[in-house]
Design a protein around this motif. Structure first.
Motif, PDB file in Angstrom:
ATOM      1  N   PHE A  41      -5.336   4.708   1.284  1.00 37.69           N
ATOM      2  CA  PHE A  41      -4.935   3.490   1.968  1.00 37.69           C
ATOM      3  C   PHE A  41      -6.156   2.646   2.304  1.00 37.69           C
ATOM      4  O   PHE A  41      -7.264   3.165   2.501  1.00 37.69           O
ATOM      5  CB  PHE A  41      -4.179   3.810   3.261  1.00 37.69           C
ATOM      6  CG  PHE A  41      -2.828   4.421   3.040  1.00 37.69           C
ATOM      7  CD1 PHE A  41      -1.972   3.933   2.064  1.00 37.69           C
ATOM      8  CD2 PHE A  41      -2.398   5.490   3.821  1.00 37.69           C
ATOM      9  CE1 PHE A  41      -0.722   4.483   1.867  1.00 37.69           C
ATOM     10  CE2 PHE A  41      -1.149   6.050   3.637  1.00 37.69           C
ATOM     11  CZ  PHE A  41      -0.309   5.547   2.656  1.00 37.69           C
ATOM     12  N   THR A  92      -4.293  -0.853   6.407  1.00 40.13           N
ATOM     13  CA  THR A  92      -3.079  -0.029   6.435  1.00 40.13           C
ATOM     14  C   THR A  92      -3.234   1.146   7.382  1.00 40.13           C
ATOM     15  O   THR A  92      -2.309   1.480   8.132  1.00 40.13           O
ATOM     16  CB  THR A  92      -2.754   0.477   5.017  1.00 40.13           C
ATOM     17  OG1 THR A  92      -2.528  -0.645   4.161  1.00 40.13           O
ATOM     18  CG2 THR A  92      -1.523   1.358   5.017  1.00 40.13           C
ATOM     19  N   ASP A 119       0.832  -1.213   0.000  1.00 41.26           N
ATOM     20  CA  ASP A 119       0.000   0.000   0.000  1.00 41.26           C
ATOM     21  C   ASP A 119       0.861   1.254   0.000  1.00 41.26           C
ATOM     22  O   ASP A 119       0.579   2.230  -0.712  1.00 41.26           O
ATOM     23  CB  ASP A 119      -0.909  -0.006   1.233  1.00 41.26           C
ATOM     24  CG  ASP A 119      -2.369  -0.227   0.869  1.00 41.26           C
ATOM     25  OD1 ASP A 119      -2.629  -0.566  -0.292  1.00 41.26           O
ATOM     26  OD2 ASP A 119      -3.231  -0.075   1.748  1.00 41.26           O
TER      27      ASP A 119
END
Length: 447
Positions: free
Chosen positions: A225, A229, A215
């Motif tokens: 994101f 994440t 990511d």
């Protein structure tokens, strides 16, 4: 009989992972027992070799002998290979060789990969494996170059490159093995800003997990994101900052640790110790000289550990986030657990509670066994057990004095910590059947 055992292990991905890690650990132990693996040419006992192999494969870093002086160059490379396989995952390595040989990845292999990488589906797994290999090797290469450049100031260039490669792979995979000698870890670099920053960055990136790394490196393609994440970055940053502040405050006046150091050095040491509890395993000070309050706080940080799909252990940062979210939801009288404006399913909350209770039970069991077999203070035993289960590798000096029973207990904790308690349960437990009925609802008083 042997064929039945093989069929039983290959019947499900968790069992295959269990068998794979076991095979690698025992193979590594046999290699480490060879006279060529030790610097003095002696044969290591099987239990000691098994302990070292488990610590390397499970990327923990607890050691019975000083890695830099006890093992030969051959032994170092065996340990390094075990760290690399254990950190990235043996199924990831096997898939890499299959891709190199242009062999098709079967559905069964994809299911094992899904379990190994802790993914929710098999979609895009092969692409993810390519990313895992690329990111790991790229970051390890950069780390090796930076370390080699710094080590070249203290030793011949060839030795500096050798040390740079070893420490980069070990620290990125959160293994904690080092070649410093005399169990000193990185204490000689405690005031070296360059070494501290490089080490902390490698530990943090290795502890994020490869999903988060993908990511981060691909942010330009999507400019946002995933929830996973966001949670990993938020919780990791919070734990590191809070950990550094608390360690700084607790140890500020402790003359045995950082009490006599300059103000900036105190912050640097505190930040490094907070980062290394993410599962790093290296240290720049003697943790046994910390106050008991600091040591207990480090135990909490080690128990939380790194993030899912990473090279680290513990209950994981996402599990901790879900638990905190559930507590806040209950306090506010809300039914849903919400993180970053996203609702989590009850299944995720149940899994977080289950993982946490499992882990608490395993650490408690290991601590009770060690308290029976070892003659040491309780806090030191709890610290060692949590470090082993969290695959952290920090120690207060108990590891080198363990009895045979204590070594086997630590091996058990390291193995479960790396494999994961739920994976072990799914591997050894019976296959769940279809539920044909539900019990009547009952009520009990809570609190």
């Amino acid at each position: 009989m042997f064929r039945k055992a093989i069929r039983w292990f290959s019947a499900s991905p968790p069992r295959t992972l269990l068998l794979g890690f076991t095979f690698i650990i025992f193979a590594g132990a046999q290699l480490l027992r060879l006279p060529i693996s030790s610097a003095n040419g002696e044969t290591m006992s099987f239990v000691d070799a098994l302990f070292t192999s488990t610590s390397a494969t499970c990327v923990t870093g607890l050691v019975l002998f000083d890695t830099g002086t006890y093992f030969s160059t051959f032994g170092h490379w065996v340990i390094l290979l075990l760290i690399q396989i254990g950190g990235i995952g043996f199924m990831t390595m096997a898939t890499l060789f299959a891709l190199i040989l242009r062999r098709r990845i079967s559905l069964k292999e994809r299911l094992i990969l899904q379990e190994s990488l802790n993914q929710g589906s098999i979609e895009g797994l092969v692409r993810l494996v390519r990313k895992v290999i690329f990111y790991a090797l790229a970051l390890e290469m950069v780390g090796a170059v930076l370390y080699s450049a710094r080590f070249a100031l203290d030793m011949p260039l060839g030795q500096a490159i050798y040390h740079g490669i070893f420490h980069s792979i070990s620290i990125f995979n959160n293994a904690g093995f080092d070649l410093s000698g005399d169990f000193s870890s990185f204490s000689s670099y405690s005031t070296d800003l360059f070494m501290n920053v490089v080490s902390m960055v490698l530990i943090i990136l290795g502890g994020f997990g490869f999903i988060v790394l993908a990511d981060l490196f691909e942010i330009r393609k999507k400019w946002q994101f995933s929830l996973h994440t966001k949670v990993v970055l938020g919780v990791s940053a919070g734990l590191i900052i809070i950990g550094a502040v608390i360690i700084f405050l607790f140890e500020f006046t402790n003359d045995r640790s950082i009490g006599n150091d300059a103000f900036g050095h105190k912050w640097l040491v505190s930040l490094f110790q907070s980062v290394t509890t993410r599962s790093g395993g290296i240290t720049t000070v003697d943790i046994s000289e910390f106050r008991q309050a600091t040591q207990f706080f480090i135990i909490i940080l080690m128990f939380i550990g790194a993030s899912p799909g990473s090279t680290g252990g513990g209950i994981k940062t996402t599990t901790f986030a879900v638990l905190v979210g559930a507590v806040l939801a209950m306090i506010r009288g809300k039914e849903d657990v919400v993180l970053f404006r996203m609702r989590l399913s009850q299944e995720r909350v149940y899994k977080a509670v289950t993982v946490t209770l499992f882990c608490i039970g395993i650490v408690m069991l290991g601590t009770m066994v060690l308290a029976t077999t070892e003659d040491a203070a309780f806090l030191k035993i709890l610290f060692e057990a949590t470090s082993a289960f969290g695959t952290v590798g920090l120690s207060m000096g108990l590891t080198g004095n363990l009895t045979v029973a204590g070594k086997l207990t630590i091996i058990f904790l390291m193995f479960i910590g790396r494999l994961g308690p739920l994976t072990l349960t799914y591997a050894l437990g019976p296959k769940p059947g279809r539920v044909l009925y539900r019990h009547a609802e009952g009520k009990i008083i809570i609190g």
